[in-house]
Design a protein around this motif. Sequence first.
Motif, PDB file in Angstrom:
ATOM      1  N   GLY A 210      -3.408   5.555 -11.131  1.00 38.97           N
ATOM      2  CA  GLY A 210      -4.712   5.094 -10.706  1.00 38.97           C
ATOM      3  C   GLY A 210      -4.703   3.707 -10.079  1.00 38.97           C
ATOM      4  O   GLY A 210      -3.648   3.092  -9.871  1.00 38.97           O
ATOM      5  N   PHE A 211      -5.903   3.209  -9.782  1.00 42.94           N
ATOM      6  CA  PHE A 211      -6.075   1.880  -9.197  1.00 42.94           C
ATOM      7  C   PHE A 211      -6.180   0.869 -10.334  1.00 42.94           C
ATOM      8  O   PHE A 211      -7.268   0.557 -10.825  1.00 42.94           O
ATOM      9  N   THR A 212      -5.043   0.370 -10.766  1.00 42.48           N
ATOM     10  CA  THR A 212      -4.985  -0.582 -11.877  1.00 42.48           C
ATOM     11  C   THR A 212      -4.088  -1.750 -11.490  1.00 42.48           C
ATOM     12  O   THR A 212      -3.261  -1.645 -10.577  1.00 42.48           O
ATOM     13  N   TRP A 213      -4.227  -2.847 -12.214  1.00 43.58           N
ATOM     14  CA  TRP A 213      -3.360  -3.995 -11.952  1.00 43.58           C
ATOM     15  C   TRP A 213      -1.885  -3.661 -12.188  1.00 43.58           C
ATOM     16  O   TRP A 213      -1.030  -4.080 -11.382  1.00 43.58           O
ATOM     17  N   PRO A 214      -1.521  -2.944 -13.245  1.00 43.89           N
ATOM     18  CA  PRO A 214      -0.099  -2.597 -13.400  1.00 43.89           C
ATOM     19  C   PRO A 214       0.446  -1.823 -12.199  1.00 43.89           C
ATOM     20  O   PRO A 214       1.588  -2.035 -11.779  1.00 43.89           O
ATOM     21  N   THR A 215      -0.380  -0.927 -11.639  1.00 42.03           N
ATOM     22  CA  THR A 215       0.040  -0.190 -10.446  1.00 42.03           C
ATOM     23  C   THR A 215       0.309  -1.138  -9.295  1.00 42.03           C
ATOM     24  O   THR A 215       1.331  -1.030  -8.596  1.00 42.03           O
TER      25      THR A 215
ATOM     26  N   VAL B 240      -6.425  -3.132  -2.654  1.00 41.27           N
ATOM     27  CA  VAL B 240      -5.656  -1.959  -2.224  1.00 41.27           C
ATOM     28  C   VAL B 240      -6.597  -0.816  -1.839  1.00 41.27           C
ATOM     29  O   VAL B 240      -6.337  -0.078  -0.880  1.00 41.27           O
ATOM     30  N   ALA B 241      -7.697  -0.671  -2.555  1.00 46.68           N
ATOM     31  CA  ALA B 241      -8.698   0.339  -2.188  1.00 46.68           C
ATOM     32  C   ALA B 241      -9.217   0.078  -0.775  1.00 46.68           C
ATOM     33  O   ALA B 241      -9.362   1.013   0.033  1.00 46.68           O
ATOM     34  N   ALA B 242      -9.488  -1.190  -0.467  1.00 46.88           N
ATOM     35  CA  ALA B 242      -9.969  -1.541   0.866  1.00 46.88           C
ATOM     36  C   ALA B 242      -8.897  -1.293   1.924  1.00 46.88           C
ATOM     37  O   ALA B 242      -9.186  -0.789   3.020  1.00 46.88           O
TER      38      ALA B 242
ATOM     39  N   GLY C  54     -12.901   8.149  -7.757  1.00 47.70           N
ATOM     40  CA  GLY C  54     -13.251   7.801  -9.132  1.00 47.70           C
ATOM     41  C   GLY C  54     -13.368   6.303  -9.332  1.00 47.70           C
ATOM     42  O   GLY C  54     -14.274   5.822 -10.026  1.00 47.70           O
ATOM     43  N   PHE C  55     -12.464   5.558  -8.711  1.00 48.02           N
ATOM     44  CA  PHE C  55     -12.470   4.093  -8.819  1.00 48.02           C
ATOM     45  C   PHE C  55     -13.755   3.518  -8.234  1.00 48.02           C
ATOM     46  O   PHE C  55     -14.407   2.656  -8.842  1.00 48.02           O
TER      47      PHE C  55
ATOM     48  N   LEU D 260       0.834  -1.209   0.000  1.00 53.11           N
ATOM     49  CA  LEU D 260       0.000   0.000   0.000  1.00 53.11           C
ATOM     50  C   LEU D 260       0.868   1.258   0.000  1.00 53.11           C
ATOM     51  O   LEU D 260       0.588   2.211  -0.731  1.00 53.11           O
ATOM     52  N   ASP D 261       1.917   1.264   0.807  1.00 52.66           N
ATOM     53  CA  ASP D 261       2.810   2.429   0.847  1.00 52.66           C
ATOM     54  C   ASP D 261       3.393   2.722  -0.534  1.00 52.66           C
ATOM     55  O   ASP D 261       3.430   3.876  -0.979  1.00 52.66           O
ATOM     56  N   HIS D 262       3.841   1.681  -1.202  1.00 52.96           N
ATOM     57  CA  HIS D 262       4.400   1.875  -2.536  1.00 52.96           C
ATOM     58  C   HIS D 262       3.320   2.273  -3.530  1.00 52.96           C
ATOM     59  O   HIS D 262       3.552   3.107  -4.422  1.00 52.96           O
ATOM     60  N   ALA D 263       2.142   1.686  -3.381  1.00 53.22           N
ATOM     61  CA  ALA D 263       1.042   2.003  -4.293  1.00 53.22           C
ATOM     62  C   ALA D 263       0.625   3.470  -4.176  1.00 53.22           C
ATOM     63  O   ALA D 263       0.275   4.107  -5.178  1.00 53.22           O
ATOM     64  N   LEU D 264       0.673   4.001  -2.968  1.00 57.56           N
ATOM     65  CA  LEU D 264       0.254   5.389  -2.762  1.00 57.56           C
ATOM     66  C   LEU D 264       1.119   6.374  -3.548  1.00 57.56           C
ATOM     67  O   LEU D 264       0.660   7.458  -3.917  1.00 57.56           O
ATOM     68  N   ARG D 265       2.349   5.997  -3.799  1.00 55.96           N
ATOM     69  CA  ARG D 265       3.224   6.852  -4.598  1.00 55.96           C
ATOM     70  C   ARG D 265       2.858   6.778  -6.081  1.00 55.96           C
ATOM     71  O   ARG D 265       3.035   7.755  -6.822  1.00 55.96           O
TER      72      ARG D 265
END
Length: 216
Positions: free
Chosen positions: A31-36, A62-64, A115-116, A20-25
Amino acid sequence: MATSVTAAPDWVHDTEQSVLDHALRLIPKHGFTWPTIRQAGAEAGLTPGETELLLPHGPADVAALLSRRHDAAALAALSSLDAGALKIRARIRAGVEARLQAAAVDEAALRRLAGFLALPTHLGLGARLVWESADAIWRWAGDVATDENHYSKRAILSGILASATAIRLSSGHGAAMAFVDRRIDNVMAFEKWKAGVRPSAHVTRAAELLGRLRYR
């Protein structure tokens, strides 16, 4: 070699938080995508397979995680308050404000999250997450209702939270809290009216059944 995702729950929790920490960057731009999520997993030291095993629903998971992190941060902020010393409207106001402030820390990601969750395929997830947030606030406020009030309180507060978050993103904190104050006034008036209305036998019976299901 990355640790197996079948390891102890503490490892799972810590690794989820690391992803999650890495995703937030990455989320504000991608956006909230599988590649992310895969890239965030790689930066956390996971293989693609391990990332998918840990977070099988990828962006939704990750949204949850992000929503629940904000819930936890709000409760941590509220822990310094004595809920019992506050009137109920002040408790709910404090709870909503703490939740808005917790989410504001990740505002860029929060905009992408909004948006997601607004996509038709994610409306159910959004409803569940805002319900969890409302439930956390009501529990902190000392709510112990097990009848129909348990559900009506959370449904109403879910609507307030969702709208206040949208207003916070579009018009700022002051506008969001002004909206919250107006809605709480409406809720208090409704609760006063409802207290004088005797529910039908069917409603009472349904509430009893729902209350029992909560503890099974």
